[in-house]
Design a protein around this motif. Sequence first.
Motif, PDB file in Angstrom:
ATOM      1  N   ILE A  12      -5.265  -2.182  -5.247  1.00  0.00           N
ATOM      2  CA  ILE A  12      -4.838  -1.754  -3.919  1.00  0.00           C
ATOM      3  C   ILE A  12      -3.486  -2.371  -3.598  1.00  0.00           C
ATOM      4  N   PRO A  13      -2.462  -1.549  -3.349  1.00  0.00           N
ATOM      5  CA  PRO A  13      -1.145  -2.085  -3.007  1.00  0.00           C
ATOM      6  C   PRO A  13      -1.185  -2.933  -1.747  1.00  0.00           C
ATOM      7  N   SER A  14      -0.203  -3.792  -1.611  1.00  0.00           N
ATOM      8  CA  SER A  14      -0.134  -4.729  -0.493  1.00  0.00           C
ATOM      9  C   SER A  14      -0.127  -4.002   0.846  1.00  0.00           C
ATOM     10  N   VAL A  15      -0.787  -4.598   1.814  1.00  0.00           N
ATOM     11  CA  VAL A  15      -0.752  -4.052   3.173  1.00  0.00           C
ATOM     12  C   VAL A  15       0.416  -4.626   3.965  1.00  0.00           C
ATOM     13  N   THR A  19       2.823   2.222   4.967  1.00  0.00           N
ATOM     14  CA  THR A  19       2.223   3.217   4.073  1.00  0.00           C
ATOM     15  C   THR A  19       3.295   4.065   3.412  1.00  0.00           C
ATOM     16  N   VAL A  22       4.880   2.061   0.575  1.00  0.00           N
ATOM     17  CA  VAL A  22       3.965   2.020  -0.568  1.00  0.00           C
ATOM     18  C   VAL A  22       3.943   3.364  -1.278  1.00  0.00           C
ATOM     19  N   GLY A 207      -5.568   3.441  -6.056  1.00  0.00           N
ATOM     20  CA  GLY A 207      -5.008   2.339  -5.284  1.00  0.00           C
ATOM     21  C   GLY A 207      -4.462   2.800  -3.942  1.00  0.00           C
ATOM     22  N   ARG A 211      -6.182   1.988  -0.311  1.00  0.00           N
ATOM     23  CA  ARG A 211      -5.361   1.291   0.689  1.00  0.00           C
ATOM     24  C   ARG A 211      -5.363   2.051   2.008  1.00  0.00           C
ATOM     25  N   LYS A 214      -8.714   1.680   3.616  1.00  0.00           N
ATOM     26  CA  LYS A 214      -8.864   0.329   4.166  1.00  0.00           C
ATOM     27  C   LYS A 214      -8.186   0.226   5.536  1.00  0.00           C
ATOM     28  N   ASP A 274     -14.063  -2.922  -1.386  1.00  0.00           N
ATOM     29  CA  ASP A 274     -12.605  -2.750  -1.336  1.00  0.00           C
ATOM     30  C   ASP A 274     -12.167  -2.173   0.006  1.00  0.00           C
TER      31      ASP A 274
END
Length: 282
Positions: A12-15, A19, A22, A207, A211, A214, A274
Amino acid sequence: MTENVNKTEELIPSVDKTTDEVAWDLYRKAIRFGTWDPAAIDLSQDKRDYEALDEDLKGYLIHFCTGFLDAEENVALKFCPWIMLGSSTEQQAFLSTQLLEEFKHTEFFMRYFKEVIGRERIPSVKNAVQQKLDERVKKMLAALDQGEEEREEALVEGLTHYQGIIEGVQAMTGYDVFQAVYGSKGLFPGLGEGYARIKEDEGRHVGFGLRMLKLFARKPEHAKRILALYEEYLPLILIRYDQPVVVDGKEYPTPPEVKGRERVTKMFERRLKDILGTSVTV
């Protein structure tokens, strides 16, 4: 091998980024790393391995690869609504790479059946989660003419259904099954390379989808719907490995290394953690 985005801790790419940032980063990764050619993978050893293979393992391979070919082709033909519901150019740019990659994955398995297995896929592999994509596509297309709230709800359900469940649970389980049954024995290096390339592509897809889910799950109504879909679809996910292996009217044993129900359940629980940040017992 190219940069690995498939390790669990890196999926999962960084938050910390937006968006759109990413999405654009993943779009650029798809441009740089996703340009492998399905026609360039060497299948010569795979042909020799298949000719020498035990008949039971041949039967299971036909069944197993049919499941992947059907799934890749099905979504390749239906993925446009996911792109259309993207809320920015950056998101649509990344999602458009997924459409191309699904067709590449389809091409690889079509080639594998023709050049290695030497026959057509079989018609009897059941994947009820995939079959529900027809209904999902209709809902997503209908949402395009509705308000922002309805579009967001349709996107959440679409991401859960495809990136979260089909790719995030079913496909990721399938890679482990291939390795356990064939790859660990040194068999089918071409198919192994194909799966590694596909897994790289789908690492980006999953991913990004996880994300987004999430972030969407910060809204209680979306978290509730995500959990409900996972729980609704679990019995359908298990059908993929609970069904008998039948090729041309003959039933073949499932290799003991498959452990399909165990692998699916473990991946299912991991994906919910996740997204929702907590373990859910099933």
